[in-house]
Design an enzyme around this catalytic site. Sequence first.
Site, PDB file in Angstrom:
ATOM      1  CG  ASP A  71      -3.367   2.810  14.952  1.00 25.15           C
ATOM      2  OD1 ASP A  71      -2.647   2.394  15.874  1.00 25.15           O
ATOM      3  OD2 ASP A  71      -4.046   2.066  14.226  1.00 25.15           O
ATOM      4  CD  GLU A 248       2.335  -1.752  14.065  1.00 25.50           C
ATOM      5  OE1 GLU A 248       2.120  -2.312  12.979  1.00 25.50           O
ATOM      6  OE2 GLU A 248       1.599  -1.887  15.055  1.00 25.50           O
TER       7      GLU A 248
END
Length: 488
Positions: A71, A248
């Site tokens: 991420d 996401e």
Amino acid sequence: MKTKTKGILLVVLAVLIIIPAVILGMKHFQPKENDFTGIKLPSSPAKTPVKNVNTDVLYDEKKWTTNFTHDGAIIKADGWYYVFSTDYMVGAPPTPGIQIRKSKDLIHWKFAGRVFDQVSQEAWDWTHGTTFWAPSVIRMNDQYYLYYSVSEVGKRNSYIGLATSHKIEGPWKDEGPVFKSKEGDGNTVNAIDPDITIDKNGQPWMVYGSYFGGIFITKIDKNTGKLVNPNDQGTLLAQRKDMSAGIEGPEIIYNKKTGYYYLTVSYDWLEDTYNVRVARSKNITGPFLDYNHKDMIDPSDDSFNTGNKIVAPYAFGKDPGWLGTGHNGLLQDGENYYLIHNARAGEDKYWSHLHVRKMVWTDDGWPVVSPERYAGEKEQKVIESNLIGNWQQIVLNRFEDSMQISTNLQLLPNGKIKDEKGKSRWKLSGQNTLELSIYDPGSAPKDYWKFTVKVLPGWDWENWKGTLVFTGMNQEGTVIWGKKIINK
């Protein structure tokens, strides 16, 4: 010697001279499959091939390099490239604190520490989360603003916080919450995965969200770094059917040349089928439409077919390949654009790495990325002889999110592509633009898939040598990757 005999000897002599000369000439002018004339290939990114799984570095952070990155958010500061990422490792619980890596060239990375030592009491009280997820960092008001997530796994009990610092490596001051979500709060958004982007008028925005209600965008107060409307979840930008259809990791970047904002999101499950999609809009609040003019707000059963898939699980040849190729970050560095994402080794899907890829733009203004990790390459002019030979190609099918395995593609010297019918063609139509017409009767529109791709140098990480690669889309917005295979 008789005249007739002399004539015969002269003819024989001429034949002996001319035929070899012709053969040599043909050999000299025949296109070579390994011809890289005029092309500057990238240098080796390391002395020896990099291990995708390396247990020797487990407890030695100085040797982590790209290992255990998840991420990631990227920024350039003080002449360095920095990636801030989720607390993640293999083999033991991760040390909390938001990992920091830095590089001078986007190729060689070193671990540079952490932002915090532990989750704040306020974030813990709200979520009971013990680690940080999915940060975002930006420079505003002569200081750095770091947005981070803390969450309870699988629930909307989530917290986006803010930290500030005058130096990119800290120390950082925790400024408390930016937005929080909780079951029963009347909202649908899940308060994680923030990304801060500044629109063309200088207004900062936060795009955020994961699963649940989708992806939202809301204004940021440029003086405080917090929300203009603290209790408003904002405007919905992208959504899928339900919790079985993951969405996401949003990011937004503006391209001044095209006049579009580009929204990237990740679909599906982070351990294997994770893939990156993109859509664009003239307005930062949407609507964001893909190549086929489909709105990214798509709660239907067909949402798997929404968004241009530009990164996905893949394997070239017999290489184990990469899974979980998602949660991207975006960087504009002068005229150059880059996309980073995490990727999990095909040998062990829990072993995550940072991948950096050069982003290029199609002639009609869509971003696509190199099929190989960045090694310092630049777009260059190519000639037809550079392209002749054997390639491996991967089509990033929007309908199939499992690992895509390469197939063979042979570009012949006469502008043909080798196939059973002999009807496929290729053409160099620009400085580094290649057109592929793949004959596929009964499946392709008018029997031909028309791919327009950009050719650029690349480093062949699977075979550990420089080569040429291509990336682009067909008439339906499906992306194709290609890599030239160098004969020994």
